[in-house]
Write a protein that holds these residues in place. Structure first.
Motif, PDB file in Angstrom:
ATOM      1  N   ALA A 196       0.855  -1.184   0.000  1.00 14.35           N
ATOM      2  CA  ALA A 196       0.000   0.000   0.000  1.00 14.35           C
ATOM      3  C   ALA A 196       0.892   1.235   0.000  1.00 14.35           C
ATOM      4  O   ALA A 196       1.989   1.207   0.552  1.00 14.35           O
ATOM      5  N   LEU A 197       0.404   2.280  -0.638  1.00 13.87           N
ATOM      6  CA  LEU A 197       1.035   3.590  -0.471  1.00 13.87           C
ATOM      7  C   LEU A 197       0.126   4.382   0.449  1.00 13.87           C
ATOM      8  O   LEU A 197      -1.088   4.474   0.196  1.00 13.87           O
ATOM      9  N   ILE A 198       0.696   4.906   1.513  1.00 21.94           N
ATOM     10  CA  ILE A 198      -0.118   5.671   2.471  1.00 21.94           C
ATOM     11  C   ILE A 198       0.539   7.031   2.703  1.00 21.94           C
ATOM     12  O   ILE A 198       1.732   7.193   2.456  1.00 21.94           O
ATOM     13  N   ARG A 199      -0.280   7.975   3.158  1.00 24.30           N
ATOM     14  CA  ARG A 199       0.297   9.295   3.474  1.00 24.30           C
ATOM     15  C   ARG A 199      -0.112   9.689   4.887  1.00 24.30           C
ATOM     16  O   ARG A 199      -1.297   9.699   5.232  1.00 24.30           O
ATOM     17  N   GLU A 225       7.454  13.744   1.526  1.00 24.94           N
ATOM     18  CA  GLU A 225       6.174  14.444   1.671  1.00 24.94           C
ATOM     19  C   GLU A 225       5.122  13.595   2.370  1.00 24.94           C
ATOM     20  O   GLU A 225       3.948  13.602   2.006  1.00 24.94           O
ATOM     21  N   GLY A 226       5.558  12.840   3.369  1.00 23.01           N
ATOM     22  CA  GLY A 226       4.620  12.081   4.193  1.00 23.01           C
ATOM     23  C   GLY A 226       4.147  10.779   3.572  1.00 23.01           C
ATOM     24  O   GLY A 226       3.335  10.061   4.162  1.00 23.01           O
ATOM     25  N   VAL A 227       4.633  10.463   2.372  1.00 21.59           N
ATOM     26  CA  VAL A 227       4.181   9.231   1.699  1.00 21.59           C
ATOM     27  C   VAL A 227       5.104   8.071   2.085  1.00 21.59           C
ATOM     28  O   VAL A 227       6.329   8.236   2.154  1.00 21.59           O
ATOM     29  N   PHE A 228       4.490   6.916   2.351  1.00 23.00           N
ATOM     30  CA  PHE A 228       5.253   5.709   2.698  1.00 23.00           C
ATOM     31  C   PHE A 228       4.757   4.544   1.863  1.00 23.00           C
ATOM     32  O   PHE A 228       3.556   4.420   1.621  1.00 23.00           O
ATOM     33  N   MET A 229       5.692   3.681   1.491  1.00 23.89           N
ATOM     34  CA  MET A 229       5.306   2.393   0.909  1.00 23.89           C
ATOM     35  C   MET A 229       5.246   1.422   2.078  1.00 23.89           C
ATOM     36  O   MET A 229       6.216   1.270   2.813  1.00 23.89           O
ATOM     37  N   ILE A 267      -4.949   6.173   2.667  1.00 21.77           N
ATOM     38  CA  ILE A 267      -4.500   5.118   1.744  1.00 21.77           C
ATOM     39  C   ILE A 267      -4.552   5.693   0.329  1.00 21.77           C
ATOM     40  O   ILE A 267      -5.619   6.054  -0.168  1.00 21.77           O
ATOM     41  N   LEU A 268      -3.401   5.793  -0.307  1.00 17.49           N
ATOM     42  CA  LEU A 268      -3.328   6.392  -1.638  1.00 17.49           C
ATOM     43  C   LEU A 268      -3.453   5.347  -2.743  1.00 17.49           C
ATOM     44  O   LEU A 268      -3.953   5.634  -3.827  1.00 17.49           O
ATOM     45  N   GLU A 269      -2.952   4.157  -2.463  1.00 19.90           N
ATOM     46  CA  GLU A 269      -2.912   3.137  -3.522  1.00 19.90           C
ATOM     47  C   GLU A 269      -2.734   1.770  -2.879  1.00 19.90           C
ATOM     48  O   GLU A 269      -1.991   1.641  -1.900  1.00 19.90           O
ATOM     49  N   LEU A 270      -3.406   0.774  -3.432  1.00 17.94           N
ATOM     50  CA  LEU A 270      -3.149  -0.615  -3.051  1.00 17.94           C
ATOM     51  C   LEU A 270      -2.655  -1.326  -4.305  1.00 17.94           C
ATOM     52  O   LEU A 270      -3.163  -1.084  -5.405  1.00 17.94           O
ATOM     53  N   GLY A 271      -1.669  -2.194  -4.141  1.00 17.32           N
ATOM     54  CA  GLY A 271      -1.141  -2.876  -5.324  1.00 17.32           C
ATOM     55  C   GLY A 271      -0.698  -4.291  -4.995  1.00 17.32           C
ATOM     56  O   GLY A 271      -0.416  -4.621  -3.837  1.00 17.32           O
TER      57      GLY A 271
END
Ligand SMILES: Cc1cc2nc3c(=O)[nH]c(=O)nc-3n(C[C@H](O)[C@H](O)[C@H](O)COP(=O)(O)OP(=O)(O)OC[C@H]3O[C@@H](n4cnc5c(N)ncnc54)[C@H](O)[C@@H]3O)c2cc1C
Length: 331
Positions: A196-199, A225-229, A267-271
């Motif tokens: 997941a990409l989260i911020r 910028e606060g984004v984490f994988m 949650i920005l993205e799930l992959g």
């Protein structure tokens, strides 16, 4: 000499750049429309962690991985060299001891030292391990940088073009198709990884942090910028569907254990994708005639691709090697 590279994942792009830097005329083909979620490389965390990976891999992964970090620093200056922090909740401290026994090049940290490395983790963990020589990068930016470097050397990338090695032109063909190369490497299997990409607007970390757990260890890799994988599951499954509820519960629950502030993260993205793996989970460089295969990068694509590209180029350019089989672990 003309070389055709099939596959524009991390294996193909690093191989193409290595060959172009050695003066070969290179052309790259990929069946996808461009860089994007169609390759496994798109979903990677971007950890360059040779010594941490020794916890679950053979020593060769550490040795080849250590060689690759400088390659990335030179070709992708945004590579961050702040090491890796490994922690475990109080109930899982035995996991930290086990991790230390299987790895090397770390120093033990106490609570105060953890806080001075990562202030936002102050008071959360009594003990930790710091691997200062490790690094990380943003895989998507790194792949784009490789494409730019290739363009500057006159290397064209033909997207939207499916190709089989037998049909490829060129004196040498580098088969870097990942799982797409299974037809010629039947032992390959896919190992599913979900991420997941989260911020988070309140948690700041400057290096990858691994949280040990007997069943599902997780990691957070900062992307700025606060984004984490947040990753990753490792399932012996070739299902290609979307991320499951169970996996996300596990990953997000563990992230919450790392820091409750992540409960407020977006949650920005799930992959999900399949890591190309061979039965021993080690990578392989093989040459048969004019075809050199670079595959089986498993969970170490970014970590190992530069070292494997050097081996592949060496194997292809040495006229004495003929149709020998070159195993990366004997290199
Ligand atoms: C969730 C997750 C987290 C990960 N984290 C890390 C990490 O932190 N560090 C790390 O080092 N590794 C990590 N990995 C592993 C890494 O992503 C893989 O090892 C790596 O991406 C494999 O690269 P590849 O180039 O072999 O395959 P791919 O990236 O899949 O590239 C293969 C390319 O070949 C193309 N192709 C296939 N067949 C054809 C054809 N016939 N014609 C033309 N093109 C074709 C495909 O379109 C694709 O673009 C992670 C993987 C996952 C899933």
């Amino acid at each position: 000499m003309r070389a055709t590279v099939i596959g524009a994942g991390v294996a193909g792009l690093t191989t193409a750049l290595t060959l172009a830097e050695r003066g070969l005329a290179v052309e790259v083909f990929d069946r996808n429309a461009g860089l994007g979620p169609g390759s496994c490389s798109w979903h990677a965390g971007g950890m360059l962690a040779p010594w941490c990976e020794m916890a679950s891999s053979e020593a060769v992964v550490g040795r080849l991985g250590a060689q690759s970090i400088d390659w990335w620093r030179e070709r992708f200056p945004a590579t961050v060299s702040k090491g890796t922090l490994v922690v475990a909740p109080g109930r899982d401290l035995a996991e930290l001891d086990r991790f230390a026994q299987r790895t090397e090049r770390y120093r033990w940290l106490n609570e105060t030292e953890i806080a001075s490395l990562e202030p936002d983790l102050a008071g959360r963990f009594r003990k930790g391990l710091h691997f200062p020589g490790e690094a990380h990068l943003d895989p998507r930016l790194a792949l784009a940088e490789l494409v730019e470097r290739l363009a500057a050397l006159g290397v064209a990338i033909r997207f939207d073009t499916e190709l089989e090695p037998a049909a490829a032109r060129g004196d040498l063909v580098f088969d870097c198709r990942g799982l797409g190369g299974r037809i010629d490497m039947p032992a390959l299997r896919g190992v599913r990884g979900e991420m997941a990409l989260i911020r988070s607007r309140s948690l700041s970390l400057s290096r990858p942090v691994r949280l040990l757990h007997p069943r599902l260890p997780i990691y957070l890799v900062p992307r700025g910028e606060g984004v984490f994988m947040l990753g990753a599951t490792m399932l012996e499954s070739e299902a290609r569907g979307p991320v499951s509820v169970r996996s996300m519960l596990d990953l997000l629950g563990a992230a919450f254990t790392l820091h409750p502030a992540l409960g407020e993260a977006e949650i920005l993205e799930l992959g999900a994708d399949l890591r190309p793996a061979l039965p021993d989970n080690l990578p392989r460089v093989e040459r048969t005639g004019r075809v050199v295969r670079v595959n089986g990068l498993f969970r170490h694509g970014f970590l190992l691709a530069p070292a494997l590209a050097q081996i592949a180029a060496g194997a292809a350019l040495d006229p004495h090697l003929g149709t020998e089989l070159i195993h990366a672990n004997s290199a």
